[in-house]
Design a protein around this motif. Sequence first.
Motif, PDB file in Angstrom:
ATOM      1  N   SER A  93      48.103  41.961  40.965  1.00  0.00           N
ATOM      2  CA  SER A  93      49.070  42.213  39.889  1.00  0.00           C
ATOM      3  C   SER A  93      50.527  42.327  40.352  1.00  0.00           C
ATOM      4  O   SER A  93      51.412  41.844  39.658  1.00  0.00           O
ATOM      5  CB  SER A  93      48.668  43.484  39.123  1.00  0.00           C
ATOM      6  OG  SER A  93      48.384  44.527  40.013  1.00  0.00           O
ATOM      7  N   VAL A  94      50.802  42.968  41.484  1.00  0.00           N
ATOM      8  CA  VAL A  94      52.197  43.234  41.856  1.00  0.00           C
ATOM      9  C   VAL A  94      52.481  42.778  43.299  1.00  0.00           C
ATOM     10  O   VAL A  94      51.729  41.982  43.853  1.00  0.00           O
ATOM     11  CB  VAL A  94      52.533  44.743  41.657  1.00  0.00           C
ATOM     12  CG1 VAL A  94      52.397  45.121  40.183  1.00  0.00           C
ATOM     13  CG2 VAL A  94      51.667  45.624  42.532  1.00  0.00           C
ATOM     14  N   HIS A  95      53.551  43.289  43.909  1.00  0.00           N
ATOM     15  CA  HIS A  95      53.983  42.829  45.236  1.00  0.00           C
ATOM     16  C   HIS A  95      54.441  44.006  46.110  1.00  0.00           C
ATOM     17  O   HIS A  95      55.129  44.900  45.613  1.00  0.00           O
ATOM     18  CB  HIS A  95      55.161  41.851  45.106  1.00  0.00           C
ATOM     19  CG  HIS A  95      54.904  40.745  44.130  1.00  0.00           C
ATOM     20  ND1 HIS A  95      54.330  39.550  44.492  1.00  0.00           N
ATOM     21  CD2 HIS A  95      55.122  40.662  42.791  1.00  0.00           C
ATOM     22  CE1 HIS A  95      54.211  38.773  43.423  1.00  0.00           C
ATOM     23  NE2 HIS A  95      54.687  39.432  42.384  1.00  0.00           N
ATOM     24  N   ILE A 136      46.061  42.618  29.840  1.00  0.00           N
ATOM     25  CA  ILE A 136      45.585  42.661  31.234  1.00  0.00           C
ATOM     26  C   ILE A 136      45.041  44.044  31.574  1.00  0.00           C
ATOM     27  O   ILE A 136      45.503  45.059  31.039  1.00  0.00           O
ATOM     28  CB  ILE A 136      46.694  42.259  32.235  1.00  0.00           C
ATOM     29  CG1 ILE A 136      47.954  43.121  32.067  1.00  0.00           C
ATOM     30  CG2 ILE A 136      47.053  40.790  32.085  1.00  0.00           C
ATOM     31  CD1 ILE A 136      49.067  42.784  33.084  1.00  0.00           C
ATOM     32  N   GLY A 137      44.053  44.088  32.454  1.00  0.00           N
ATOM     33  CA  GLY A 137      43.457  45.364  32.844  1.00  0.00           C
ATOM     34  C   GLY A 137      43.026  45.371  34.296  1.00  0.00           C
ATOM     35  O   GLY A 137      42.643  44.337  34.850  1.00  0.00           O
ATOM     36  N   LEU A 138      43.140  46.545  34.923  1.00  0.00           N
ATOM     37  CA  LEU A 138      42.713  46.749  36.309  1.00  0.00           C
ATOM     38  C   LEU A 138      41.784  47.954  36.362  1.00  0.00           C
ATOM     39  O   LEU A 138      42.137  49.029  35.860  1.00  0.00           O
ATOM     40  CB  LEU A 138      43.906  47.034  37.224  1.00  0.00           C
ATOM     41  CG  LEU A 138      45.019  45.988  37.331  1.00  0.00           C
ATOM     42  CD1 LEU A 138      46.202  46.560  38.110  1.00  0.00           C
ATOM     43  CD2 LEU A 138      44.508  44.726  38.021  1.00  0.00           C
ATOM     44  N   ASP A 147      54.956  52.380  40.814  1.00  0.00           N
ATOM     45  CA  ASP A 147      56.189  52.128  40.043  1.00  0.00           C
ATOM     46  C   ASP A 147      56.152  50.734  39.403  1.00  0.00           C
ATOM     47  O   ASP A 147      56.596  50.550  38.268  1.00  0.00           O
ATOM     48  CB  ASP A 147      57.428  52.246  40.937  1.00  0.00           C
ATOM     49  CG  ASP A 147      57.680  53.686  41.371  1.00  0.00           C
ATOM     50  OD1 ASP A 147      57.106  54.603  40.740  1.00  0.00           O
ATOM     51  OD2 ASP A 147      58.425  53.894  42.348  1.00  0.00           O
ATOM     52  N   GLN A 148      55.614  49.766  40.152  1.00  0.00           N
ATOM     53  CA  GLN A 148      55.528  48.404  39.583  1.00  0.00           C
ATOM     54  C   GLN A 148      54.495  48.329  38.464  1.00  0.00           C
ATOM     55  O   GLN A 148      54.656  47.555  37.528  1.00  0.00           O
ATOM     56  CB  GLN A 148      55.199  47.404  40.684  1.00  0.00           C
ATOM     57  CG  GLN A 148      56.357  47.169  41.632  1.00  0.00           C
ATOM     58  CD  GLN A 148      55.996  46.125  42.682  1.00  0.00           C
ATOM     59  OE1 GLN A 148      55.798  44.959  42.372  1.00  0.00           O
ATOM     60  NE2 GLN A 148      55.890  46.565  43.926  1.00  0.00           N
ATOM     61  N   TYR A 149      53.432  49.133  38.569  1.00  0.00           N
ATOM     62  CA  TYR A 149      52.459  49.190  37.458  1.00  0.00           C
ATOM     63  C   TYR A 149      53.151  49.690  36.187  1.00  0.00           C
ATOM     64  O   TYR A 149      52.914  49.184  35.095  1.00  0.00           O
ATOM     65  CB  TYR A 149      51.303  50.141  37.774  1.00  0.00           C
ATOM     66  CG  TYR A 149      50.269  49.635  38.757  1.00  0.00           C
ATOM     67  CD1 TYR A 149      50.180  48.287  39.100  1.00  0.00           C
ATOM     68  CD2 TYR A 149      49.346  50.504  39.341  1.00  0.00           C
ATOM     69  CE1 TYR A 149      49.214  47.832  40.002  1.00  0.00           C
ATOM     70  CE2 TYR A 149      48.382  50.063  40.228  1.00  0.00           C
ATOM     71  CZ  TYR A 149      48.322  48.732  40.559  1.00  0.00           C
ATOM     72  OH  TYR A 149      47.363  48.289  41.442  1.00  0.00           O
ATOM     73  N   LEU A 156      55.096  46.787  34.847  1.00  0.00           N
ATOM     74  CA  LEU A 156      54.254  45.691  34.359  1.00  0.00           C
ATOM     75  C   LEU A 156      53.470  46.099  33.104  1.00  0.00           C
ATOM     76  O   LEU A 156      53.180  45.267  32.247  1.00  0.00           O
ATOM     77  CB  LEU A 156      53.280  45.251  35.468  1.00  0.00           C
ATOM     78  CG  LEU A 156      52.315  44.102  35.157  1.00  0.00           C
ATOM     79  CD1 LEU A 156      53.061  42.788  34.937  1.00  0.00           C
ATOM     80  CD2 LEU A 156      51.285  43.944  36.283  1.00  0.00           C
ATOM     81  N   GLU A 157      53.141  47.386  33.029  1.00  0.00           N
ATOM     82  CA  GLU A 157      52.363  47.939  31.905  1.00  0.00           C
ATOM     83  C   GLU A 157      51.034  47.226  31.663  1.00  0.00           C
ATOM     84  O   GLU A 157      50.811  46.654  30.583  1.00  0.00           O
ATOM     85  CB  GLU A 157      53.182  47.924  30.602  1.00  0.00           C
ATOM     86  CG  GLU A 157      54.365  48.849  30.615  1.00  0.00           C
ATOM     87  CD  GLU A 157      55.071  48.888  29.253  1.00  0.00           C
ATOM     88  OE1 GLU A 157      54.369  48.901  28.220  1.00  0.00           O
ATOM     89  OE2 GLU A 157      56.315  48.906  29.251  1.00  0.00           O
ATOM     90  N   PRO A 158      50.130  47.234  32.649  1.00  0.00           N
ATOM     91  CA  PRO A 158      48.778  46.726  32.351  1.00  0.00           C
ATOM     92  C   PRO A 158      48.198  47.555  31.198  1.00  0.00           C
ATOM     93  O   PRO A 158      48.424  48.766  31.130  1.00  0.00           O
ATOM     94  CB  PRO A 158      47.999  46.982  33.642  1.00  0.00           C
ATOM     95  CG  PRO A 158      49.043  47.139  34.700  1.00  0.00           C
ATOM     96  CD  PRO A 158      50.221  47.757  34.016  1.00  0.00           C
TER      97      PRO A 158
END
Length: 473
Positions: A158-160, A141-143, A172-174, A177-179
């Motif tokens: 991707s997150v919430h 996945i990529g952003l 912190d959520q990135y 998740l480690e995109p």
Amino acid sequence: MNILWIRIGGPGKTFARFAALLLVALTAACAGTGPQPSSAVPKNIIILFADGAAPVQWELGRYSSAQMRSRPFAVTDTIFRQGTLGLMSTYSHDAYVTDSAAAASAMSTGMKVLNGAISITPDGKSPRTVMEAARAQGKRIGLVSTAAIHDASPAAFSVHAKSRRESQAIVDQYLALEPDVLLGGGSDYFLSAPAGKRKDGKDVTAQFRAKGYDVVKNASELKAATGTKLLGLFADEDMDYVIDRSPEQPSFVEMTAAALRVLERNSPNGFVLFVENENTDSAGHMNDIAALIRELWVFDEAVEAALAFQRRNPDTLILVTGDHETGGLSPTYALKDLSSIATSNRFYTGKTQFEMVSRITISLGEAAEKLGKKPTAEALDRLVAEHFPGFRLDADLREAILQQRALERNFGVPTQHALSRMVARQTGFYWGTGGHTPEPVAVGALGPGQELFKGYQDNTDFARNLYRLIESK
Ligand SMILES: [Zn+2]
């Protein structure tokens, strides 16, 4: 898919059996409705997202590209013409006019949320996002964004978060998740004071590096990156408009190409890439036609890069869309001045007006920055002469800038909106507002699965269509 058994008995019937099997295969391939055949499921999905862009912006990109640079516009001329075209309504849970957070949340989760929320429903639930679903299926996945990478749209895909302002929590959520790719602005919330704005003393870029990421911060480092995981932060907050861009920052198309290069590596299950140009929205808010045209062109170059990737990897679906319209863009005809209402005193926006816009050499945001909070008459006249050749600043607009007074309740940024009105009076590029509008957005799809996106849909259908493709076995 239903399986049809045909029994052809007896020896010596090889040809008949082959013909029957061929018939079964053709029948299956021609089945128009119902679940998509497996061949219509893409391995890779590239979502090219122009924030604030709806049909009026795409038509501006197409027409200006033909007029000002004699070049086709891939969004309309290739994606919309050769693929499928749909329209999506954009309203949020609480408002007719959405913000970027609610729109992207709907497109990512299939649920309507409150304006400002990042993929959290009004009753506090966190339905899965597109990137979480892709990761669960073993996809990379990529952003990518020209905004801060923790901004509303990439975050909601991707997150919430309860609020789009929770930048530190989103980063912190990135990290969790480690995109595989994160490229954009927003280093402020990856670093703590004095280098950044985090309040916990952490250097999150170091934590990404420890997880095996290449961490880059300018165009040449981006070009040199060779790893399979990449974090690139090229500005403290948002990245520059093309019209003002410093060569230190990579261009939008360079970021897109780098993301595709990295995601392609070691990718047996394919990838989902979200690529956003946020500057199309920012230019809309500032009613900045010259900046907007250039942002649409650079967006289109990224679409061309995606098309080149698709030619090498036909199992790739390209989606081109936006989240809402910004600015109520209304190119029109208008009176040359107020001396007469006769039609002879009227002009239509056309070639001459596009030429005038092409001579503007600065974004309205950068112009306001140069003038500062207390602009002087001398600095203002110098700025107009230098960066807006051929334009005349009427007395009422000049006063609005010097006194920093809003033109109207929905045009609340004095310098930018007054300069924009100056441009509009001589070119016909008027705007209806400094905010968003509820005009439906277009979605163009080209590649396996494209049929799902055609027709009049809601932005929540965009998520549901993606889930059918990502989670299909
Ligand atoms: Zn916006």
